[in-house]
Motif scaffolding. Structure first.
Motif, PDB file in Angstrom:
ATOM      1  N   GLY A  11       0.816  -1.216   0.000  1.00  0.00           N
ATOM      2  CA  GLY A  11       0.000   0.000   0.000  1.00  0.00           C
ATOM      3  C   GLY A  11       0.844   1.258   0.000  1.00  0.00           C
ATOM      4  N   ASN A  12       1.910   1.275   0.801  1.00  0.00           N
ATOM      5  CA  ASN A  12       2.817   2.426   0.829  1.00  0.00           C
ATOM      6  C   ASN A  12       3.427   2.682  -0.549  1.00  0.00           C
ATOM      7  OD1 ASN A  12       2.352   2.707   3.556  1.00  0.00           O
ATOM      8  ND2 ASN A  12       4.346   1.960   4.200  1.00  0.00           N
ATOM      9  N   LEU A  44       0.770   4.039  -3.027  1.00  0.00           N
ATOM     10  CA  LEU A  44       0.388   5.412  -2.711  1.00  0.00           C
ATOM     11  C   LEU A  44       1.529   6.389  -2.988  1.00  0.00           C
ATOM     12  CD1 LEU A  44      -2.044   6.978  -1.631  1.00  0.00           C
ATOM     13  CD2 LEU A  44      -1.060   6.781   0.662  1.00  0.00           C
ATOM     14  N   ASN A  45       2.750   6.009  -2.655  1.00  0.00           N
ATOM     15  CA  ASN A  45       3.895   6.880  -2.915  1.00  0.00           C
ATOM     16  C   ASN A  45       4.062   7.144  -4.408  1.00  0.00           C
ATOM     17  OD1 ASN A  45       4.543   7.108  -0.202  1.00  0.00           O
ATOM     18  ND2 ASN A  45       6.025   5.434  -0.232  1.00  0.00           N
ATOM     19  N   LEU A 105       5.594   7.639   2.467  1.00  0.00           N
ATOM     20  CA  LEU A 105       5.325   6.756   3.595  1.00  0.00           C
ATOM     21  C   LEU A 105       6.321   5.605   3.643  1.00  0.00           C
ATOM     22  CD1 LEU A 105       1.427   6.496   3.421  1.00  0.00           C
ATOM     23  CD2 LEU A 105       2.747   7.545   5.266  1.00  0.00           C
ATOM     24  N   PRO A 131      -2.682   1.144   8.908  1.00  0.00           N
ATOM     25  CA  PRO A 131      -2.389   1.608   7.541  1.00  0.00           C
ATOM     26  C   PRO A 131      -3.415   2.611   7.029  1.00  0.00           C
ATOM     27  CG  PRO A 131      -3.208  -0.646   7.496  1.00  0.00           C
ATOM     28  CD  PRO A 131      -3.001  -0.296   8.926  1.00  0.00           C
ATOM     29  N   TRP A 143      -2.469   6.249   5.410  1.00  0.00           N
ATOM     30  CA  TRP A 143      -2.746   6.508   3.991  1.00  0.00           C
ATOM     31  C   TRP A 143      -3.673   7.699   3.825  1.00  0.00           C
ATOM     32  CZ3 TRP A 143      -3.878   0.609   2.953  1.00  0.00           C
ATOM     33  CH2 TRP A 143      -2.666  -0.090   2.985  1.00  0.00           C
ATOM     34  N   ILE A 165      -2.818  11.298   1.933  1.00  0.00           N
ATOM     35  CA  ILE A 165      -3.639  11.807   0.821  1.00  0.00           C
ATOM     36  C   ILE A 165      -4.105  13.233   1.101  1.00  0.00           C
ATOM     37  CG2 ILE A 165      -5.835  11.518  -0.410  1.00  0.00           C
ATOM     38  CD1 ILE A 165      -5.452   8.460  -0.005  1.00  0.00           C
TER      39      ILE A 165
END
Length: 240
Positions: free
Chosen positions: A73-74, A77-78, A88, A226, A230, A234
């Motif tokens: 997920g990091n 998203l990054n 993150l 998480p 996240w 955002i």
């Protein structure tokens, strides 16, 4: 207080430590200091989990699975945000997973097994502790903390003394006189891992009971940790 109640409180503190993008630096620094107890509290709960789990390997595997989920997920998203200010890297699941693995190796070491196997396990324990301390989030504090907690479960006084020694060791590792008291205190506030010892009052409040055993409480932290990071990243990205 039971484990669920304390976890809810710690999750609230956790949010305070991660909203630096939205508040003045001075307030952010205060929140950073007062939340040094959060990571080690969840580490303490992980040691409790090892003590009471019906299946050690399943428990440890679950932490590694969530570590992979967090890492994935990091990364996604990054790449989507592509903003250096909101990058993150947090992954306390990996730290706890390595810590639980350490406890499993320690437990094996305490059992009656061949001398050669004991030697291999001891080397494994040292390597895990050193590598984990260097490459996991908060590992320098959390991994020794978990080891101390596990080895001194029936010796509270010894446990607290070892916590204090670890705290003092971390303090002297970070302390550096910067010419004036205010600047030095500010530096220590940023490098305040030694304040993990503020977790002791919360451990004292813990009554040894888990609380509700519903799936909601069982997986609340796994989802909340998480998700809140996240979401904060955002929002911070759009604000900036």
């Amino acid at each position: 207080m039971n484990a669920n109640q304390l976890k809810l409180f710690m999750m609230g503190l956790m949010v305070l430590d991660h909203i630096a993008s939205f508040i003045p630096p001075e307030l952010s620094l205060i929140f950073h200091v007062i939340t040094r107890c959060v990571g080690v509290f969840f580490a303490y709960m992980a040691v409790e989990g090892v003590k009471y789990t019906r299946n050690f390997y399943r428990y440890n595997a679950r932490l590694y699975v969530w570590a992979i989920i967090m890492m994935t997920g990091n990364t996604i998203l990054n790449n989507l945000l592509n903003n250096p200010k909101t990058m993150l890297y947090n992954n306390i699941f990996l730290t706890l997973a390595v810590g639980v693995t350490l406890l499993g190796v320690t437990k094996k070491l305490k059992e009656t097994i061949p001398f050669v196997m004991k030697g291999l396990l001891l080397v494994t324990l040292i390597v895990l502790l050193l590598v984990g301390s260097m490459f996991t989030e908060g590992g320098l504090v959390i991994l020794p903390f978990m080891l101390i907690t596990f080895l001194t479960q029936n010796h509270k006084t010894l446990c607290n003394r070892l916590y204090l020694i670890l705290s003092l060791l971390l303090f002297f590792m970070n302390f550096q006189w910067l010419g004036e008291l205010g600047t030095t205190l500010q530096m220590l506030a940023y490098n305040s891992d030694f304040l993990f010892i503020t977790v002791l009052p919360f451990i004292a409040l813990y009554n040894g009971e888990r609380g509700s055993q519903s799936l909601f409480f069982k997986y609340l932290f796994y989802f909340f940790y998480p998700a809140h990071l996240w979401l904060i990243a955002i929002i911070a990205n759009f604000i900036q």
